[in-house]
Design an enzyme around this catalytic site. Structure first.
Site, PDB file in Angstrom:
ATOM      1  N   TYR A 159       0.692  -1.283  -0.123  1.00 11.71           N
ATOM      2  CA  TYR A 159       0.230   0.133   0.021  1.00 11.71           C
ATOM      3  C   TYR A 159       0.745   1.365  -0.001  1.00 11.71           C
ATOM      4  O   TYR A 159       0.766   2.318  -0.887  1.00 11.71           O
ATOM      5  CB  TYR A 159      -0.766  -0.089   1.340  1.00 11.71           C
ATOM      6  CG  TYR A 159      -1.764   1.281   1.517  1.00 11.71           C
ATOM      7  CD1 TYR A 159      -2.886   1.171   0.721  1.00 11.71           C
ATOM      8  CD2 TYR A 159      -1.444   2.189   2.463  1.00 11.71           C
ATOM      9  CE1 TYR A 159      -3.977   2.238   0.908  1.00 11.71           C
ATOM     10  CE2 TYR A 159      -2.445   3.181   2.322  1.00 11.71           C
ATOM     11  CZ  TYR A 159      -3.779   3.142   1.911  1.00 11.71           C
ATOM     12  OH  TYR A 159      -4.673   4.418   1.673  1.00 11.71           O
ATOM     13  N   LYS A 163       1.156   4.190  -2.909  1.00 13.35           N
ATOM     14  CA  LYS A 163       0.800   5.665  -2.575  1.00 13.35           C
ATOM     15  C   LYS A 163       2.001   6.629  -2.785  1.00 13.35           C
ATOM     16  O   LYS A 163       1.661   7.680  -3.270  1.00 13.35           O
ATOM     17  CB  LYS A 163       0.325   5.853  -1.162  1.00 13.35           C
ATOM     18  CG  LYS A 163      -1.026   5.073  -0.959  1.00 13.35           C
ATOM     19  CD  LYS A 163      -2.280   5.466  -1.818  1.00 13.35           C
ATOM     20  CE  LYS A 163      -3.459   5.031  -1.373  1.00 13.35           C
ATOM     21  NZ  LYS A 163      -4.739   5.668  -2.335  1.00 13.35           N
TER      22      LYS A 163
END
Ligand SMILES: NC(=O)c1ccc[n+]([C@@H]2O[C@H](COP(=O)([O-])OP(=O)(O)OC[C@H]3O[C@@H](n4cnc5c(N)ncnc54)[C@H](O)[C@@H]3O)[C@@H](O)[C@H]2O)c1
Length: 263
Positions: A159, A163
């Site tokens: 994740y 990002k």
């Protein structure tokens, strides 16, 4: 919330992942400003419901079934939105997933799926919706990143990498498309309670613990973050391009608290 100036009344905004959580709050906030909304989500029923329930007054919204990782689906969504509204003025790349596993146990499948949804999705939507904005002479894009794009987060390696990529995509879009009149910026939430994080907040005491390390003293809800998105799409931010607005209540400033002298 940005004061209603009427500037969104002639604007069409596409919001990915708009069926629930932050995306739904963004749709509601933009509808309150009079925008016409295209609510894209792989959960088509949820997109339809969000379009029907969050839009009031003179605003208009449609729900569009779209998996943002699927180029054909994104192209079909662009065609549907332009057929319905005749234009696209702004895009919010909000759809995302957060699988959790330590790096040592991470699977290639989950790593790649996370990158597909969180980074390939915004790339495809930026390229396809951006082409319409370019042809129209301008527009605005907001990518929903995360403080995880800058600060590593426990059990969220894929994740956080995705990002960080979203932040780079934001800067790249701003650099390449500024001269076409398209601005691109990112919004990075900190601790926020939504379906994505509900399993965490079900752990007794965690919400209170998290709130205690945020200078503002609470975990955010989606409405705390949506206003920053409205601002970055509005004319009030017309010279802000390629930047990240961190909406974390001051959380990422608090490292020194861990070494404060005992009292
Ligand atoms: N919740 C948090 O604490 C938090 C913190 C920082 C950043 N964010 C970011 O905010 C954004 C919204 O998160 P949320 O908390 O509202 O999550 P959520 O899980 O409540 O909602 C995500 C939405 O995205 C949709 N979606 C997922 N994959 C998709 C795909 N391939 N194609 C189309 N739609 C898809 C889901 O159906 C859902 O409606 C995400 O980008 C997330 O990474 C969330």
């Amino acid at each position: 919330m940005v004061e209603h100036s009427g500037q969104f009344q002639s604007r069409v905004v596409a919001v990915t992942g708009g069926a629930q959580g932050l995306g739904r709050a963004i749709v509601a906030a933009l509808a309150a400003q009079g925008a016409s909304l295209a609510v894209l989500d792989r959960n088509g029923d949820g997109a339809q419901t969000a379009a029907a329930e969050t839009v009031t007054g003179g605003a208009t919204a449609i729900g569009v079934t779209c998996d943002v990782t699927d180029m054909n689906a994104v192209e079909a969504a662009v065609a549907e939105v332009t057929a319905r509204f005749g234009r696209v003025d702004a895009l919010v790349n909000n759809a995302g997933i957060l699988p959790r596993r330590p790096l040592a146990e991470e699977t290639v499948e989950t790593w790649e799926e996370t990158l597909r949804v969180n980074l390939r999705g915004p790339f495809l939507c930026t390229q396809k919706f951006g082409a319409v904005m370019k042809a129209q002479g301008g527009g605005a894009i907001v990518n929903i990143a995360s403080i995880g794009g800058t600060v590593p987060t426990v059990d969220a390696g894929a994740y956080c990498a995705s990002k960080a990529g979203v932040l780079a995509l934001t800067r790249q879009t701003a650099l390449e498309w500024g001269e076409a009149g398209i601005r691109a910026n990112a919004v990075s939430p900190g601790y926020m309670q939504t379906a994505m994080t509900e399993d965490r907040y079900a752990i007794p005491g965690l919400k209170e613990l998290r709130a205690s390390v945020v200078p503002l003293g609470r975990v955010a809800g989606p409405e705390d973050v949506a206003g920053a998105v409205v601002f970055l799409l509005s004319d009030e931010s017309s010279y802000i391009n390629g930047h990240e607005v961190v909406v974390d209540g001051g959380l990422t400033l608090t490292t020194t608290r861990r070494v404060s002298p005992p009292t």
